[in-house]
Motif scaffolding. Sequence first.
Motif, short mmCIF file in Angstrom:
data_model
loop_
_atom_site.label_atom_id
_atom_site.label_comp_id
_atom_site.label_asym_id
_atom_site.label_seq_id
_atom_site.Cartn_x
_atom_site.Cartn_y
_atom_site.Cartn_z
N ALA A 96 47.26 41.23 29.60
CA ALA A 96 46.56 41.94 30.52
C ALA A 96 45.00 40.82 31.38
O ALA A 96 45.44 41.11 32.23
N LEU A 97 45.16 39.94 30.00
CA LEU A 97 43.81 39.61 30.74
C LEU A 97 44.40 38.57 31.51
O LEU A 97 43.28 38.25 31.91
N LYS A 98 45.60 38.13 30.97
CA LYS A 98 45.62 36.79 32.36
C LYS A 98 46.30 37.27 32.78
O LYS A 98 46.32 36.73 34.13
N ALA A 99 46.42 38.72 32.67
CA ALA A 99 47.02 38.81 34.87
C ALA A 99 46.18 39.37 35.67
O ALA A 99 46.23 40.00 36.44
N GLY A 100 44.68 39.54 34.94
CA GLY A 100 43.62 40.27 35.51
C GLY A 100 43.14 40.96 35.44
O GLY A 100 41.71 41.53 36.24
N ALA A 101 42.95 42.27 34.02
CA ALA A 101 42.37 42.70 34.29
C ALA A 101 40.77 42.40 33.52
O ALA A 101 40.48 41.39 33.23
N VAL A 170 41.82 28.99 37.93
CA VAL A 170 41.69 30.25 36.52
C VAL A 170 40.01 30.35 37.61
O VAL A 170 39.06 31.74 37.24
N ALA A 171 39.53 29.31 38.60
CA ALA A 171 37.90 29.86 38.65
C ALA A 171 38.43 31.83 38.98
O ALA A 171 37.05 32.32 39.27
N ARG A 172 38.99 31.74 40.12
CA ARG A 172 38.70 32.83 40.51
C ARG A 172 38.47 34.25 40.05
O ARG A 172 38.37 34.97 40.64
N GLY A 173 38.70 34.05 38.73
CA GLY A 173 39.22 35.52 37.69
C GLY A 173 37.77 35.44 36.95
O GLY A 173 36.57 34.44 37.15
N MET A 174 38.11 36.27 36.23
CA MET A 174 36.69 36.53 34.94
C MET A 174 37.23 36.30 33.64
O MET A 174 36.48 36.65 32.42
N ALA A 175 39.21 35.64 33.23
CA ALA A 175 39.14 36.58 32.31
C ALA A 175 38.72 35.00 31.37
O ALA A 175 38.05 33.45 31.83
N PRO A 176 38.21 35.03 30.40
CA PRO A 176 37.45 33.77 29.46
C PRO A 176 38.41 32.41 29.55
O PRO A 176 39.50 32.60 29.17
#
Length: 493
Positions: A96-101, A170-176
């Motif tokens: 889910a986090l990888k998908a952008g949650a 990866v910088a675009r999102g919020m995922a750790p």
Amino acid sequence: MTAAPAATILVVDDEPDLRTLYELTLLREGYQVETAGCLQDALQHLERRRFDAIITDMRLPDGMGLELLRQLREDMRTERCLVMTAYGSAENAVEALKAGAFDYLTKPVDLKQFRTVVASAVQADPAASRVPRMPAYRQPAPGDRGHAALQRMAGESESMRMVKQRIVKVARGMAPVLVRGESGTGKELVAQAVHANSQRAEGPLVAINCGAIPENLLEAEFFGVRKGSYTGASQDRPGYFQAARGGTLFLDEIGDLPLAMQAKLLRAIQERSVRPLGATQEEPVDVRIVSATHRDLAADVLAGRFRQDLFYRLNVIEIVVPPLRERREDLPALCEVLLARIAADAAMPVPRLSAAAQAQLARHPLSGNVRELENLLHRAVALNDSDELQLDHDALEAQAETVPMNAPEPAAAAAPMAEPQATPPPPEHLPRDLQAYMDQQEREILVRALHENGFNRTATAARLGISLRQIRYRIARLDIPTPQESDAHDDTG
């Protein structure tokens, strides 16, 4: 904790009782709430209006909740999405986090945590409550902050180009993000580049070396202190989480964190809130987590040294920094950058590396990676008295004789020779003189290794996993003849 009354939330769950529970909880917090019982119903809600946040179950009767994330991304919408998963399904959470949650919650949902996470997703400032997704990968433009951060990572080898492309994506999102690599490879530069290319670039980047803080001070340093919480606490003091609010928190050497602190860190990341020492209430914090380690955290999890739940929280997206020995084509560019930095600090012209010095570096093991390279260049600049920079031969030999920073365990250090017949067959009869027999086998291996490495003793030592001093001792003890020029080869190795 009450959000702005105008904030609207879509709740998607196929269980009517749970859907009602979430709706009533959010209504009490002041939100406007709409509900849906399946994926198609939720998609119809999205066609009619926009929401401040979406809360969806992972599994729905007619599909997966992740389909909502895909639709949001395709439509370039900015709603933050919280995904609820069955308890213990860590793989689903990572997916889910990888998908952008924005975050995930495990069922059965703790309502206090539920309210905290929703409050983080829906903030009073609309601009702060949404992080727009970039439509596609783009290379940062020359002159901007993100491009400058990538430029500090010298090298254009294929492996480094892949690392830089991954950073921008990866910088675009919020995922750790978890950055892995040997000591001295530049993991902190990767963290800086992730921050500089993110939507949080205007916020602070707070870097922590988890292994450098005494265990009894960890909680105060991470979460802050309230005045009077202990003797000497004369005023409120924010912790690293508060200092990084709105920006990025870089947890270097995360594998060195004690287990007790790992549990507290997990809770802070999970609930997006911290409780300072001496405080009675928690404070919401909005930070992105980037961590780094030279250790194999998966192995540490199996050995019980690292919490599995924290590992899944941190290792949503992984960036592996290659060691310098695997990208030697980057040495000229790295030397240029490092020499310019050293010269600037010393207020002197940038020295030129001699051809002989470049050849020496190309053959040197460089087990300490970029950190070792910088050390060698710094020493060379300090001792240089000619137009061209020469390397310090003593420093090269001294570093080659030390145990490599990233060496394997001694039992696995000496790799077998390339050919299967490299290991001599057992004798048909037991030798009468065991020592003489072992010396003969050792002599044959050393002679072949020396030949394969052009009688370069430093390279031979690295190939066999022993020190340069041990190579010299064995050559002398076993009376192995070497060409007269081998000493010169050692100087360049």
